[in-house]
Design a protein around this motif. Structure first.
Motif, PDB file in Angstrom:
ATOM      1  N   CYS A 558       0.864  -1.326   0.255  1.00  0.00           N
ATOM      2  CA  CYS A 558      -0.098   0.198  -0.046  1.00  0.00           C
ATOM      3  C   CYS A 558       0.866   1.244   0.063  1.00  0.00           C
ATOM      4  CB  CYS A 558      -0.822  -0.128   1.261  1.00  0.00           C
ATOM      5  SG  CYS A 558      -2.150   1.439   1.226  1.00  0.00           S
ATOM      6  N   ARG A 559       0.789   1.960  -1.078  1.00  0.00           N
ATOM      7  CA  ARG A 559       1.577   3.212  -1.235  1.00  0.00           C
ATOM      8  C   ARG A 559       0.997   4.588  -0.323  1.00  0.00           C
ATOM      9  NH1 ARG A 559       2.935   6.299  -6.771  1.00  0.00           N
ATOM     10  NH2 ARG A 559       3.384   4.163  -7.505  1.00  0.00           N
ATOM     11  N   SER A 560      -0.263   4.696  -0.781  1.00  0.00           N
ATOM     12  CA  SER A 560      -1.080   5.771  -0.276  1.00  0.00           C
ATOM     13  C   SER A 560      -2.390   5.559  -0.531  1.00  0.00           C
ATOM     14  CB  SER A 560      -0.312   7.119  -0.466  1.00  0.00           C
ATOM     15  OG  SER A 560      -0.717   7.458  -1.864  1.00  0.00           O
ATOM     16  N   TYR A 561      -3.073   6.571   0.235  1.00  0.00           N
ATOM     17  CA  TYR A 561      -4.768   6.763  -0.254  1.00  0.00           C
ATOM     18  C   TYR A 561      -4.840   8.303  -0.607  1.00  0.00           C
ATOM     19  CZ  TYR A 561      -5.359   2.210   2.068  1.00  0.00           C
ATOM     20  OH  TYR A 561      -5.189   1.030   2.532  1.00  0.00           O
ATOM     21  N   THR A 562      -5.643   8.531  -1.439  1.00  0.00           N
ATOM     22  CA  THR A 562      -5.960   9.732  -1.990  1.00  0.00           C
ATOM     23  C   THR A 562      -7.271  10.242  -2.425  1.00  0.00           C
ATOM     24  OG1 THR A 562      -4.970  11.418  -3.475  1.00  0.00           O
ATOM     25  CG2 THR A 562      -5.301   9.386  -4.418  1.00  0.00           C
ATOM     26  N   GLN A 563      -7.712  11.363  -2.715  1.00  0.00           N
ATOM     27  CA  GLN A 563      -9.297  11.632  -2.919  1.00  0.00           C
ATOM     28  C   GLN A 563      -9.367  12.684  -3.980  1.00  0.00           C
ATOM     29  OE1 GLN A 563     -10.297  13.451   1.170  1.00  0.00           O
ATOM     30  NE2 GLN A 563     -11.371  11.301   1.427  1.00  0.00           N
ATOM     31  N   ASP A 564     -10.636  12.748  -4.452  1.00  0.00           N
ATOM     32  CA  ASP A 564     -10.850  13.630  -5.620  1.00  0.00           C
ATOM     33  C   ASP A 564     -12.411  14.111  -5.405  1.00  0.00           C
ATOM     34  OD1 ASP A 564     -10.659  15.485  -7.773  1.00  0.00           O
ATOM     35  OD2 ASP A 564     -11.517  13.599  -9.349  1.00  0.00           O
ATOM     36  N   ASP A 565     -12.747  15.312  -5.722  1.00  0.00           N
ATOM     37  CA  ASP A 565     -14.140  15.773  -5.349  1.00  0.00           C
ATOM     38  C   ASP A 565     -14.622  16.369  -6.842  1.00  0.00           C
ATOM     39  OD1 ASP A 565     -16.616  16.375  -4.642  1.00  0.00           O
ATOM     40  OD2 ASP A 565     -15.911  17.842  -2.943  1.00  0.00           O
ATOM     41  N   ASN A 566     -15.796  16.086  -7.372  1.00  0.00           N
ATOM     42  CA  ASN A 566     -16.110  16.920  -8.378  1.00  0.00           C
ATOM     43  C   ASN A 566     -17.763  17.110  -8.145  1.00  0.00           C
ATOM     44  OD1 ASN A 566     -17.804  14.489  -9.633  1.00  0.00           O
ATOM     45  ND2 ASN A 566     -16.048  14.242 -10.831  1.00  0.00           N
ATOM     46  N   ALA A 567     -18.538  17.769  -9.196  1.00  0.00           N
ATOM     47  CA  ALA A 567     -19.801  17.958  -8.966  1.00  0.00           C
ATOM     48  C   ALA A 567     -20.699  16.959  -8.777  1.00  0.00           C
ATOM     49  CB  ALA A 567     -20.641  18.840 -10.097  1.00  0.00           C
ATOM     50  N   ASN A 568     -20.389  15.796  -9.157  1.00  0.00           N
ATOM     51  CA  ASN A 568     -21.311  14.578  -9.200  1.00  0.00           C
ATOM     52  C   ASN A 568     -21.023  13.537  -8.000  1.00  0.00           C
ATOM     53  OD1 ASN A 568     -23.507  12.885 -10.284  1.00  0.00           O
ATOM     54  ND2 ASN A 568     -21.754  11.521 -11.166  1.00  0.00           N
ATOM     55  N   GLU A 570     -17.669  12.118  -4.814  1.00  0.00           N
ATOM     56  CA  GLU A 570     -16.487  12.344  -4.285  1.00  0.00           C
ATOM     57  C   GLU A 570     -15.738  10.836  -4.330  1.00  0.00           C
ATOM     58  OE1 GLU A 570     -17.253  12.951  -0.039  1.00  0.00           O
ATOM     59  OE2 GLU A 570     -18.416  14.827  -0.638  1.00  0.00           O
ATOM     60  N   THR A 571     -14.647  10.834  -4.920  1.00  0.00           N
ATOM     61  CA  THR A 571     -13.728   9.642  -4.932  1.00  0.00           C
ATOM     62  C   THR A 571     -12.606   9.550  -3.967  1.00  0.00           C
ATOM     63  OG1 THR A 571     -14.376   9.659  -7.214  1.00  0.00           O
ATOM     64  CG2 THR A 571     -12.564   7.983  -6.896  1.00  0.00           C
ATOM     65  N   GLU A 572     -12.415   8.294  -3.384  1.00  0.00           N
ATOM     66  CA  GLU A 572     -11.376   8.065  -2.488  1.00  0.00           C
ATOM     67  C   GLU A 572     -10.613   6.758  -3.051  1.00  0.00           C
ATOM     68  OE1 GLU A 572     -10.580   7.002   2.261  1.00  0.00           O
ATOM     69  OE2 GLU A 572     -12.447   7.243   1.350  1.00  0.00           O
ATOM     70  N   TRP A 573      -9.349   6.872  -3.544  1.00  0.00           N
ATOM     71  CA  TRP A 573      -8.815   5.457  -3.849  1.00  0.00           C
ATOM     72  C   TRP A 573      -7.344   5.318  -3.135  1.00  0.00           C
ATOM     73  CZ3 TRP A 573      -9.415   9.608  -7.707  1.00  0.00           C
ATOM     74  CH2 TRP A 573      -8.431  10.262  -8.057  1.00  0.00           C
ATOM     75  N   ALA A 574      -7.226   3.784  -3.299  1.00  0.00           N
ATOM     76  CA  ALA A 574      -5.823   3.470  -2.504  1.00  0.00           C
ATOM     77  C   ALA A 574      -5.010   3.168  -3.867  1.00  0.00           C
ATOM     78  CB  ALA A 574      -6.072   2.136  -2.140  1.00  0.00           C
ATOM     79  N   PHE A 594     -18.530   8.197  -3.778  1.00  0.00           N
ATOM     80  CA  PHE A 594     -19.610   8.508  -2.955  1.00  0.00           C
ATOM     81  C   PHE A 594     -20.578   9.561  -4.129  1.00  0.00           C
ATOM     82  CE2 PHE A 594     -22.119  11.457  -0.149  1.00  0.00           C
ATOM     83  CZ  PHE A 594     -22.656  10.555   0.547  1.00  0.00           C
ATOM     84  N   TYR A 595     -21.722   8.903  -4.312  1.00  0.00           N
ATOM     85  CA  TYR A 595     -22.560   9.937  -5.321  1.00  0.00           C
ATOM     86  C   TYR A 595     -23.435  10.773  -4.479  1.00  0.00           C
ATOM     87  CZ  TYR A 595     -20.915   6.816  -8.793  1.00  0.00           C
ATOM     88  OH  TYR A 595     -19.949   5.982  -9.745  1.00  0.00           O
TER      89      TYR A 595
END
Lengths: 681, 100
Positions: A558-568, A570-574, A594-595
């Motif tokens: 496991c290197r890291s976890y990160t997140q992204d957010d747009n209008a539709n 929220e995305t979290e990925w490993a 998460f929608y």
């Protein structure tokens, strides 16, 4: 748009009623001078139905694009920030819209049928009336029970609830249309079959017409089923592609019966046999397709796919009852017309192999039907729901599928009427030897090669089944290959062309047969893909930064976890680094999304596909202790399922191509020398 | 709303015109007779013969099987041709035309 949509649906309903009524009246009084003109107006009304339903569907899609949340359906299944392709998918993402979509596809099929009436005007007139009867049901449903243009009660909302997160995946834009084209398409063969039964159609031409429609429908259903499996594999995140869910089963049952029909129809065409059987198979395809729709709409059986419980289940129950009664009535009335023209002449023959193949398909269908309805039946009998899982289905399905695979190898080598042992020996020896060699190779190779290598059938019954699947698949592949080789050789000798060109010409001369063989080859690949499931592995672990996890020959870090957010969403990925033999081979990124509009979460696995195995990672989110959890699956041979599906679809397409003319003649029987010569070898 | 009503009226009028305006003669196709059915069967038997010949030449069917299967198919074809000859006194029925 709501007004226009409602108007179009009402117009379509009224015209369907006219098409049915006028068409029926014309058929009941064929000697009346005005009956032909009445029949023609019915046909034209049927054509206009397509235009009207198309207009309604366009109105609904335009409403989705215009974010018209005054329409309840759009409010519940779309939102302003929904990406454009999914706005199209709004049409079939909810109950009301999907029934409208069903109407649209049925109207499109009926449109083609009514345009092609010159093939046989009287038979097509009967078929058109039957299709109109089915259209009346669906249009009544969409007008009076599940109207997609119903207005939202209460104040106007600023945004919609959004599309179901599980449907926000590219394949979901194609999967439902394909599946529906398959389901709906079975209406057409049924219409021809019932029409032919009612009018006591002389000869087998109706079955020739029906067969082509069935092939088209079967092709779409095949495509839909595999797209659905691929979607389940790529989106649902449980690591599998088939869960024996009632809705999956609902699509499988008409497919199985349709496959049986596509084989047994040859006996009717070539030998005038199995007429009653084929009539029932066509009816069963249609009836099971409607039953599948009933399963998804009524909420009678729990499923991850099923729409919420609603009142339209009773509509389907009535419709199933009425169609069954109508079919039985005409069958009892006219069954003498379906007498076989020939009898089975030998136990080892193409006919007997088809017969056996049909019985096995029927057994498989009954197994699936029983398992699907078992929870309801157990609830009625015992008072509590008992759900059956994969082991129940597999107990019957795997042995039956293996015997079917053996028949797939045997069938093409058997002659019509009867086959001698000498003929069997001549055609079967080398493919058998080749299959056994491959089987021994798979068994004797070291386990360290991974995937299916080193399979020891005595360790587990599932390994035995896997090995048998591989051996029989190779047997089919060799028999299919030998068919192409032998045929190609004859043409090559005659024309002097190269072997490949000869095989292409061979296929073009008899597209149905050789297209069918290509479908069989696709089945072989799919079965090889299935055989890997006995060796699936999975592991789950809490993984912090730098933590390791081992699965098969892979070391996951496991290197890291990160997140992204747009209008539709929220995305979290490993971010997972994958090492093999100490080397970094790739980085994988399973996601959790998460929608916002629907306030629902969903996983998106990351899959590294290979010809030997798939590494499948799922980011399951954080557990109670706040630790991120990763689940890893190692699934051997899965890619062959998708490749096999493509081959099956290509083969089906090829089988639909017209044969090339064959420029040679058959010797006419001596006693009838005046008969016209025909094309042959 | 008025535009939508006008559209609906136009669509209805165009649909009714298309459905009920039937100039000219209607195509009804040939009558299906016992003879035409037998001709279809004959084509199928010939196709079966063609397949058998091809499989024989491809080396799939042993000689004894081939001779016996061919004889069966030829008998069937002969029977069909004989019945067609009995039924056919003239030409194939021409397509029917309805009065306009």
């Amino acid at each position: 748009m709501a007004f226009l949509g409602n108007f179009a649906l009402l117009l379509a309903f009224a015209l369907s009623v006219y098409c049915f009524g006028a068409g029926l009246l014309a058929l009941l009084s064929p000697d009346e001078p005005s009956s032909q003109r009445l029949s023609e107006t019915a046909r034209r009304a049927g054509i206009v139905v397509f235009g009207a339903v198309f207009l309604a569907a366009v109105a609904l899609v335009v409403s989705a694009f215009r974010d018209d949340f005054t329409i309840a359906y759009i409010f519940h299944h779309s939102n302003r920030d929904l990406p454009t392709p999914y706005k199209f998918a709004t049409l079939w993402s909810g109950q009301e819209g999907s029934i409208l979509f069903w109407c649209l596809l049925l109207s499109a099929y009926a449109f083609v049928l009514r345009l092609r009436y010159k093939t046989d005007p009287r038979l097509f007139a009967y078929a058109s009336v039957v299709v109109a009867g089915v259209q009346i049901f669906f249009l009544a449903l969409v007008n009076f029970a599940a109207n997609p243009f119903g207005l939202l009660e209460g104040p106007l909302r600023p945004d919609g609830s959004g599309l179901n997160p599980l449907l926000q995946y590219p394949e979901m834009v194609i999967h439902p249309p394909m599946l529906y084209l398959g389901y709906v398409g079975f209406t057409v063969p049924f219409a021809f079959a019932l029409g032919a039964l009612i009018m006591k159609y002389p000869g087998e031409k109706w079955i020739h017409i029906t067969r082509r429609w069935t092939m088209v429908t079967w092709g779409f259903l095949t495509c839909g089923i595999f797209l659905g499996s691929h979607w389940a594999y790529s989106v649902l995140g449980w690591g599998g592609y088939w869960g024996w869910d009632p809705v999956e089963n609902a699509s499988l049952m008409p497919w199985l019966v349709g496959t049986a029909f596509l084989h047994s129809v040859m006996m009717q065409e070539k030998r005038g046999m199995l007429k009653v059987w084929n009539m029932w198979l066509v009816f069963a395809c249609f009836w099971l397709a409607i039953l599948g729709t009933f399963l998804t709409r009524s909420g009678i059986i729990s499923s991850v796919h099923a729409f919420a419980q609603s009142s339209i289940g009773s509509w389907f129950a009535w419709f199933l009852g009425i169609t069954f009664a109508v079919f039985i009535f005409f069958f009892v009335l006219n069954h003498k017309h379906l007498r076989s023209e020939n009898k089975l002449e030998g136990m080892i023959s193409r006919e007997s192999s088809f017969l056996f193949n049909n019985l096995l398909f029927l057994l498989l269908t009954l197994d699936v039907l029983w398992g699907t309805w078992f929870p309801k039946i157990s609830e009625l009998v015992q008072g509590n729901k008992v759900t059956v899982g994969a082991p129940f289905y597999n107990r019957v399905a795997i042995p039956v599928a293996l015997i079917l695979l053996l028949l797939t190898a045997l069938g093409p080598l058997l002659a019509w009427r009867k086959t001698s042992f000498e003929s069997l020996k001549r055609n079967f020896t080398w493919p058998c030897v080749a299959a056994l060699i491959v089987g021994l190779f798979v068994m004797l190779t070291p386990t360290s090669w991974g995937s299916i290598f080193g399979l020891k059938p005595w360790h587990d019954v599932s390994y035995f089944y896997s090995l048998m699947t591989i051996v029989l698949s190779v047997l089919v592949a060799f028999t299919v290959g030998s068919e192409f080789y032998r045929g190609g050789r004859v043409i090559a000798e005659k024309t002097g062309q190269g072997m490949f060109a000869s095989m292409v010409q061979l296929t073009h001369r008899n597209t149905r047969r050789y297209g069918g063989y290509i479908v069989h080859f696709g089945v072989v690949l799919v079965m090889i893909g299935f055989s890997g499931s006995a060796l699936n592995q999975d592991k789950e672990a809490e993984l912090g930064y730098g933590d390791h996890m081992q699965i098969g020959s892979y070391d996951l870090v496991c290197r890291s976890y990160t997140q992204d957010d747009n209008a539709n969403q929220e995305t979290e990925w490993a971010l997972m680094d994958v090492y093999q033999n100490g080397q970094l081979v790739r980085t994988m990124t399973p996601q959790r999304i998460f929608y916002k509009a629907s306030q629902q979460a969903s996983t998106k696995p990351d899959i590294d596909q290979g010809f030997k195995e798939d590494l499948y990672l799922v980011y399951e989110g954080q557990n109670d202790k706040g630790q991120p959890v990763i689940k890893a699956h190692l699934n051997p041979m899965v890619i062959w399922i998708w490749i096999g599906a493509w081959v099956m679809i290509i083969g089906t397409g090829l089988a639909l191509v017209e044969n090339a003319p064959v420029p040679v003649t058959v010797r006419v029987p001596r006693m009838m020398e005046h008969a016209a010569p025909v094309a042959g070898d | 709303m008025i535009l939508a009503i006008v559209c609906a009226a136009l669509i209805t009028a165009a649909s009714l015109f298309y459905i009920f305006y039937l100039p000219g003669e209607l195509y009804l196709g040939p009558e299906k007779t016992r003879a035409s059915y037998l001709r279809e069967r004959k084509d199928v038997v010939y196709e079966n013969l063609r397949d058998l010949n091809f499989e024989y030449r491809a080396g799939k069917v042993p000689d004894a099987d081939y001779q016996s299967l061919k004889a069966n198919l030829q008998d069937e074809a002969a029977g069909l041709l004989a019945e067609i000859a009995r039924l056919e006194s003239g030409a194939i029925p021409a397509p029917r035309k309805a009065r306009s």
